[in-house]
Design a protein around this motif. Structure first.
Motif, PDB file in Angstrom:
ATOM      1  N   LEU A  67     -91.490  68.488  15.068  1.00 40.17           N
ATOM      2  CA  LEU A  67     -91.443  67.025  15.204  1.00 40.17           C
ATOM      3  C   LEU A  67     -90.741  66.605  16.493  1.00 40.17           C
ATOM      4  N   TYR A  68     -91.123  65.461  17.018  1.00 40.91           N
ATOM      5  CA  TYR A  68     -90.477  64.853  18.188  1.00 40.91           C
ATOM      6  C   TYR A  68     -90.300  63.367  17.918  1.00 40.91           C
ATOM      7  N   ALA A  69     -89.240  62.801  18.455  1.00 37.41           N
ATOM      8  CA  ALA A  69     -89.078  61.354  18.344  1.00 37.41           C
ATOM      9  C   ALA A  69     -88.871  60.782  19.739  1.00 37.41           C
ATOM     10  N   THR A  70     -89.383  59.589  19.969  1.00 34.67           N
ATOM     11  CA  THR A  70     -89.180  58.956  21.281  1.00 34.67           C
ATOM     12  C   THR A  70     -88.378  57.669  21.105  1.00 34.67           C
ATOM     13  N   ILE A  71     -87.639  57.330  22.153  1.00 32.99           N
ATOM     14  CA  ILE A  71     -86.898  56.066  22.132  1.00 32.99           C
ATOM     15  C   ILE A  71     -87.194  55.318  23.433  1.00 32.99           C
ATOM     16  N   ASP A 105     -96.318  68.444  16.639  1.00 35.04           N
ATOM     17  CA  ASP A 105     -96.957  69.496  17.428  1.00 35.04           C
ATOM     18  C   ASP A 105     -97.615  70.473  16.457  1.00 35.04           C
ATOM     19  N   LEU A 106     -98.940  70.494  16.442  1.00 34.99           N
ATOM     20  CA  LEU A 106     -99.661  71.306  15.453  1.00 34.99           C
ATOM     21  C   LEU A 106    -100.180  72.620  16.038  1.00 34.99           C
ATOM     22  N   ARG A 107     -99.833  72.893  17.286  1.00 28.84           N
ATOM     23  CA  ARG A 107    -100.383  74.094  17.925  1.00 28.84           C
ATOM     24  C   ARG A 107     -99.823  75.369  17.296  1.00 28.84           C
ATOM     25  N   ASN A 108    -100.503  76.478  17.533  1.00 26.89           N
ATOM     26  CA  ASN A 108     -99.981  77.741  16.978  1.00 26.89           C
ATOM     27  C   ASN A 108     -98.786  78.237  17.822  1.00 26.89           C
ATOM     28  N   ASP A 109     -98.090  79.245  17.293  1.00 27.17           N
ATOM     29  CA  ASP A 109     -96.846  79.678  17.931  1.00 27.17           C
ATOM     30  C   ASP A 109     -97.065  80.182  19.354  1.00 27.17           C
ATOM     31  N   ARG A 110     -98.207  80.894  19.549  1.00 26.17           N
ATOM     32  CA  ARG A 110     -98.475  81.449  20.864  1.00 26.17           C
ATOM     33  C   ARG A 110     -98.563  80.321  21.902  1.00 26.17           C
ATOM     34  N   GLU A 111     -99.338  79.327  21.583  1.00 28.91           N
ATOM     35  CA  GLU A 111     -99.484  78.217  22.528  1.00 28.91           C
ATOM     36  C   GLU A 111     -98.169  77.472  22.714  1.00 28.91           C
ATOM     37  N   LYS A 156     -95.314  78.695  22.696  1.00 28.57           N
ATOM     38  CA  LYS A 156     -94.438  79.465  23.586  1.00 28.57           C
ATOM     39  C   LYS A 156     -94.791  79.206  25.043  1.00 28.57           C
ATOM     40  N   VAL A 157     -96.094  79.120  25.318  1.00 28.93           N
ATOM     41  CA  VAL A 157     -96.556  78.942  26.698  1.00 28.93           C
ATOM     42  C   VAL A 157     -96.143  77.575  27.250  1.00 28.93           C
ATOM     43  N   THR A 158     -96.421  76.529  26.482  1.00 32.22           N
ATOM     44  CA  THR A 158     -96.069  75.181  26.929  1.00 32.22           C
ATOM     45  C   THR A 158     -95.197  74.523  25.868  1.00 32.22           C
ATOM     46  N   ALA A 159     -94.048  74.007  26.287  1.00 27.32           N
ATOM     47  CA  ALA A 159     -93.152  73.370  25.317  1.00 27.32           C
ATOM     48  C   ALA A 159     -93.763  72.054  24.837  1.00 27.32           C
ATOM     49  N   GLY A 160     -93.551  71.766  23.548  1.00 22.19           N
ATOM     50  CA  GLY A 160     -94.137  70.575  22.940  1.00 22.19           C
ATOM     51  C   GLY A 160     -93.752  69.288  23.635  1.00 22.19           C
ATOM     52  N   HIS A 161     -92.490  69.203  24.084  1.00 26.18           N
ATOM     53  CA  HIS A 161     -92.060  67.910  24.632  1.00 26.18           C
ATOM     54  C   HIS A 161     -92.846  67.535  25.891  1.00 26.18           C
ATOM     55  N   GLU A 162     -93.457  68.560  26.541  1.00 26.16           N
ATOM     56  CA  GLU A 162     -94.261  68.252  27.733  1.00 26.16           C
ATOM     57  C   GLU A 162     -95.590  67.596  27.362  1.00 26.16           C
ATOM     58  N   VAL A 218     -96.058  65.479  24.592  1.00 25.42           N
ATOM     59  CA  VAL A 218     -95.958  64.240  23.810  1.00 25.42           C
ATOM     60  C   VAL A 218     -96.522  63.061  24.613  1.00 25.42           C
ATOM     61  N   ASN A 219     -97.399  62.294  23.979  1.00 21.59           N
ATOM     62  CA  ASN A 219     -98.033  61.128  24.615  1.00 21.59           C
ATOM     63  C   ASN A 219     -98.893  61.484  25.823  1.00 21.59           C
ATOM     64  N   LYS A 220     -99.431  62.716  25.829  1.00 27.50           N
ATOM     65  CA  LYS A 220    -100.275  63.128  26.951  1.00 27.50           C
ATOM     66  C   LYS A 220    -101.730  63.304  26.506  1.00 27.50           C
ATOM     67  N   GLY A 221    -102.054  62.839  25.322  1.00 27.09           N
ATOM     68  CA  GLY A 221    -103.442  62.918  24.866  1.00 27.09           C
ATOM     69  C   GLY A 221    -103.871  64.302  24.408  1.00 27.09           C
ATOM     70  N   HIS A 222    -102.923  65.201  24.156  1.00 23.67           N
ATOM     71  CA  HIS A 222    -103.294  66.519  23.620  1.00 23.67           C
ATOM     72  C   HIS A 222    -103.727  66.357  22.158  1.00 23.67           C
ATOM     73  N   PRO A 223    -104.881  66.930  21.788  1.00 25.81           N
ATOM     74  CA  PRO A 223    -105.400  66.677  20.433  1.00 25.81           C
ATOM     75  C   PRO A 223    -104.556  67.285  19.322  1.00 25.81           C
ATOM     76  N   GLN A 224    -103.667  68.216  19.678  1.00 28.13           N
ATOM     77  CA  GLN A 224    -102.850  68.831  18.631  1.00 28.13           C
ATOM     78  C   GLN A 224    -101.385  68.389  18.710  1.00 28.13           C
ATOM     79  N   VAL A 225    -101.094  67.518  19.657  1.00 29.14           N
ATOM     80  CA  VAL A 225     -99.737  66.962  19.737  1.00 29.14           C
ATOM     81  C   VAL A 225     -99.901  65.446  19.675  1.00 29.14           C
ATOM     82  N   ILE A 226     -99.771  64.900  18.495  1.00 28.63           N
ATOM     83  CA  ILE A 226    -100.164  63.498  18.314  1.00 28.63           C
ATOM     84  C   ILE A 226     -99.095  62.664  17.610  1.00 28.63           C
ATOM     85  N   GLU A 227     -99.241  61.383  17.821  1.00 30.92           N
ATOM     86  CA  GLU A 227     -98.316  60.453  17.181  1.00 30.92           C
ATOM     87  C   GLU A 227     -98.678  60.309  15.711  1.00 30.92           C
ATOM     88  N   ILE A 228     -97.659  60.268  14.851  1.00 29.64           N
ATOM     89  CA  ILE A 228     -97.972  59.993  13.448  1.00 29.64           C
ATOM     90  C   ILE A 228     -97.331  58.704  12.930  1.00 29.64           C
TER      91      ILE A 228
END
Ligand code: ATP
Ligand code: MG
Length: 876
Positions: A124-128, A185-191, A193-199, A201-211
């Motif tokens: 999970l991530y939260a934005t302010i 962030d719904l991506r698998n662990d491998r992904e 590891k490669v790219t951190a989730g916080h990068e 957030v709000n970038k239109g990635h289909p597996q990192v989405i606002e809820i």
């Protein structure tokens, strides 16, 4: 966890935190000029945020059906192409109206997601809100502090966001404030590891989405763009239910949850296309599964597909679904209507309005689907013709204007136009098309624009007290006013402390009249409702708004409106008595001049049925039933008295019941004291407005009297024309008989003309390469004669071409016949000949290989046309 269990667990959680669970407001909005569809859970509470009404409870939660296909939120183009935006979706929300604020809102959101549903913290991530110098709003340190408490093990998961994502505004003006979004962030662990989730957030990635979005309403935006701090602060949250379901059910796409799965398998069963086989197929399946919900829910909310406004939005959604079915699933026959039962079995429990109008929804979808498939067929034909024309002109680009016309007038989708052009090695002038689109959008924005200034407060006041049930005249004070520009014209909106003016609602139009003070008199041209606020539309701003005024309703009009409103109730009652209990109100319009009533019924009303409805209603008028009104009773109690609640209508905690004899209705409208006031009811029209929905129009009292007199006057006029005042029917019958016998005489005469022309033609026939070529101008004033001659020759000769013309009035008519044998053996066609020669008469035509006709504006060209035909045959 199943979807419905998840919904319940959200309710239970917030109930345990002292929230009242309320029901979803209708998705189709009927009394807000700025919004056609509910697009967020907060819409139904807008009045509370604006300070126009008081909340029943300061903590509420619910699931709200939303539609995001127009205006500020339009996700239509995303839907189906991604896996987490829908047209219609459910938004779970909790609200605080001047009660708790950031601390609890954040702690509870966290508790629900993390502790109750077990969603891991590190996903999970939260934005302010980072703050804004322009608006002089600081960074939201308070929210930051509370989020830090949640993310104990992942402090880096609290991120700052800009005004675009983290400052929420209701509109150009009004309540607003910073917000905190929760992302997953719904991506698998491998992904991961490669790219951190916080990068991401709000970038239109289909597996990192606002809820979930938690909005902290603490400011009011004024029309000069400045912010003022609100006296009481509110919380407004919204969480996508389908997305939450996806997470909890461990899926990667909303469409893989049980909310959509049964509908998708049903589509597969009907189309033979499996989900997961090809990208384009999957998109189509998602589009259809999604759009079905939007359409079904809006029909259940009594918004039918139509040609304008909200109805047009719905039609466009449906057409998008049909088109994806047509293009990618090879569905050339209607099939979406067959998916309704599958949808109802998933959602009917939570939304009973869906279950109860199931059949009607299917029927309406079927009708729309059939009509649009025909349009698609027509559009395809038109494009083929245009492609031929372009080719003949040596061009390879279709002008944008033409594609726009196809799109706008026929609903023919532009990507389909492009596809077909591509298949023919041509292309579309897409720039030109986009320009046309843009200017249309601008036109419609100008049409809809309502440019409202800030409210000028004259004096603090509570909600307007409506006194119009008893009075039509009242001494009032203006509590606030604003200037409004509608389509470039300026009017003034006035709000009073109390008012006798009825604001348009429940189908009844708004009152008109005057307000006057000691030094001025201002016309009120309409009374409208913005949510619950009663607004009087005045021709101008009062010169001294703080004066006291006399507000006077136009009583003549008011009386006519009351007549028509009560008449509507009586008609509803009578329709149910005559046609059956399946008759349900689907809409109504009550104006001073006439009334309109829409209701569910499957077939055209017979003359007898209409007469019966008139008989019952007019008898109820003569029986002079007194009005009996019960205010403030519960909906349940009202229903037990026989009043019918309408789906898609928002009812308050207590309702008003209006009775006349056996007619019992939930109604907030204005009525006559007793039925005899109505005088007479006369039905003037009956017809269908959609599959299974009929419309009756009627007039009452003076208008009915006028109507009947007009009809009688027409009858009298006919009688005097016939000179047989005694028996009009006999007179007209005689006239028809005479007319028939005259027609026969004329036909005989025409046949004679044809016969003598025939002889002339054969006498003067010439021989061209063994073909008998007959031609000439015929003296007749009926194009039928030409055809008669052509058929005679066709019967009698195997080897002929006939080209004849006639000047009829100031028009030219030409007929070309080619004997069947020549059509077959020589591959000749009358159509080719007529195309070649009709330019000479300034016209055009067509037909079949053996017979073609043309009409034109230039009779003088007939002989030239005949000559041209002769040359054409010689050249063959
Ligand atoms: P997104 O950026 O994903 O479009 P948003 O910023 O438009 O979301 P909000 O207006 O804050 O979303 O709405 C609150 C919540 O509603 C979102 O967090 C999301 O879960 C959900 N939501 C928004 N739009 C849609 C949609 N078209 N379909 C399904 N759920 C949606
Ligand atoms: Mg969005």
């Amino acid at each position: 966890m199943k979807a419905h269990e998840l919904r319940q667990s959200f309710f239970e959680f917030f109930r345990s935190k002292g929230h009242e669970i309320v029901s979803s407001a209708p998705m189709v909005i009927k009394n807000d000029p700025t919004l056609m569809f509910t697009n967020a859970g907060m819409n139904q509470f807008k009045d509370i945020f604006l300070g126009n009404s008081q909340p029943g409870s300061t903590r509420v939660a619910n699931s709200q059906k939303c539609l995001r296909v127009s205006g500020k939120h339009n996700d239509l183009e995303e839907v189906g192409h991604d896996t987490y935006h829908h047209t219609m979706f459910e938004m779970l929300g909790n609200w605080s109206f001047g009660d708790y604020f950031k601390k609890e809102a954040i702690a509870w959101a966290w508790e629900f997601l993390n502790a109750k549903l077990g969603i891991p913290e590190d996903r999970l991530y939260a934005t302010i809100f980072e703050g804004s110098g322009d608006d002089n709003v600081p960074r939201d340190d308070e929210a930051y502090k509370y989020w830090q408490k949640c993310f104990r093990n992942s402090p880096g998961h609290v991120l700052e966001g800009s005004k675009k994502d983290n400052f929420w505004e209701m509109g150009e003006t009004g309540p607003c404030g910073p917000c905190s979004e929760i992302h997953i962030d719904l991506r698998n662990d491998r992904e991961r590891k490669v790219t951190a989730g916080h990068e991401l957030v709000n970038k239109g990635h289909p597996q990192v989405i606002e809820i979930w979005n938690l909005v902290f309403i603490q400011y009011n935006r004024k029309s000069d763009n400045s912010l003022e701090i609100l006296p009481s602060k509110h919380v407004d949250t919204g969480m996508g239910f389908e997305r939450l379901c996806m997470i909890v059910q461990g899926k990667k796409s909303n469409y893989d949850t049980d909310i959509f799965q049964s509908v998708i398998s049903e589509i597969s069963a009907l189309t033979g296309k499996k989900y997961g086989t090809s990208e384009s197929c999957d998109i189509a399946l998602r589009v259809i599964a999604d759009h079905l919900r939007a359409i079904a829910f809006s029909i259940a909310d009594r918004q039918l597909p139509s040609n304008n406004k909200a109805g047009y939005v719905i039609r466009r959604i449906l057409r998008r679904a049909v088109r994806y079915g047509y293009n990618y699933l090879d569905m050339e026959e209607p099939f979406i209507y067959r998916l309704v039962p599958a949808l109802v079995s998933v959602m009917g429990d939570q939304y009973p309005e869906l279950a109860s109008s199931k059949d009607q929804i299917s029927r309406i979808i079927l009708e729309e689907e059939s009509a649009f498939l025909k349009t698609l067929g027509k559009g395809l034909k038109m494009i083929s013709k245009m492609i031929i024309d372009l080719r003949n002109e040596g061009k390879a680009e279709l002008p944008g204007k033409v594609a726009f016309e196809l799109y706008d007038t026929y609903g023919f989708p532009v990507d389909l136009t492009q596809l077909i052009l591509k298949e023919n090695d041509m292309q579309l002038d897409i720039k030109g098309f986009e320009n046309e689109m843009k200017s249309q959008k601008e036109r419609s924005r100008e049409d809809a624009s309502l440019d409202a200034g800030d409210w000028k407060i004259v004096r603090e006041a509570d909600d307007t007290i409506f006194t119009g049930y008893e009075n039509t005249r009242e001494e009032i004070l203006i509590s606030k006013y604003r200037k409004v520009k509608i389509k470039g014209k300026e009017v003034c909106h006035l709000v009073f402390n109390k008012t006798p003016f009825y604001a348009e609602s429940g189908g009844q139009v708004g009152d008109t009249g005057f307000i006057s003070s000691k030094n001025e008199k201002i016309e009120i041209t309409d009374t409208i409702k913005e949510n619950n606020l009663i607004i009087h539309v005045a021709k101008k701003v009062p010169s001294e708004p703080s004066n006291s005024f006399i507000a006077e309703v136009d009583t003549q009009k008011r009386l006519m409106i009351a007549n028509n409103h009560t008449a509507t109730h009586l008609i509803h009652f009578a329709l149910r008595a005559v046609l059956g209990k399946h008759v349900e109100q689907k809409g109504s319009l009550v104006t001073p001049d006439r009334l309109r009533f829409d209701f569910s019924h499957f077939s055209k009303l017979s003359r007898d049925e209409i007469l019966k409805v008139e008989e019952i209603t007019n008898r109820m008028i003569r029986e002079n039933h007194q009005k009996h009104v019960i205010e403030n009773i519960s909906l349940k109690k009202a229903q037990s008295m026989g009043a019918m609640a309408l789906f898609g209508e928002k009812y308050g905690e207590s309702v008003r019941v209006v009775e006349f004899g056996d007619s019992v209705e939930l109604c907030g409208g204005i009525h006559v004291e007793s039925t005899s006031g109505i005088g007479i009811i006369k039905i003037i029209a009956e017809g269908a407005i959609a599959s299974g929905i009929r419309r009756i129009e009627a007039v009452t009292d003076g208008k009915a009297y006028e109507y009947i007199n007009e009809k009688l006057a027409a009858v009298e006029e006919i009688a005097s024309l016939l000179k047989s005042p005694g028996n009009i029917k006999e007179g007209v019958e005689k006239l028809i008989a005479e007319n028939n016998s005259l027609r026969k005489t004329i036909e005989k005469y025409q046949a004679q003309v044809a016969l003598s022309s025939l002889k002339n033609l054969t006498d003067n026939a010439i021989n061209i390469k063994d073909i008998q070529f007959l031609s000439g101008q015929i003296d007749t004033d009926s194009a039928e004669t030409l055809k008669t001659i052509a058929f005679e020759i066709r019967k009698s000769s195997e080897n002929s071409i006939l080209v004849i013309g006639a000047a009829i009035g100031n028009k030219a008519s030409i007929v070309v016949m080619v004997s069947d044998k020549l059509v077959k053996t020589k591959n000749l066609s009358a159509v080719d000949i007529i195309k070649e020669i009709s330019v000479e008469i300034n016209g055009g035509g067509g037909g079949q290989p053996f017979l073609a006709t043309a009409g034109g504006k230039n009779p003088a060209g007939i002989s030239r046309a005949i000559k041209k035909a002769e040359e054409f045959v010689r050249k063959m």
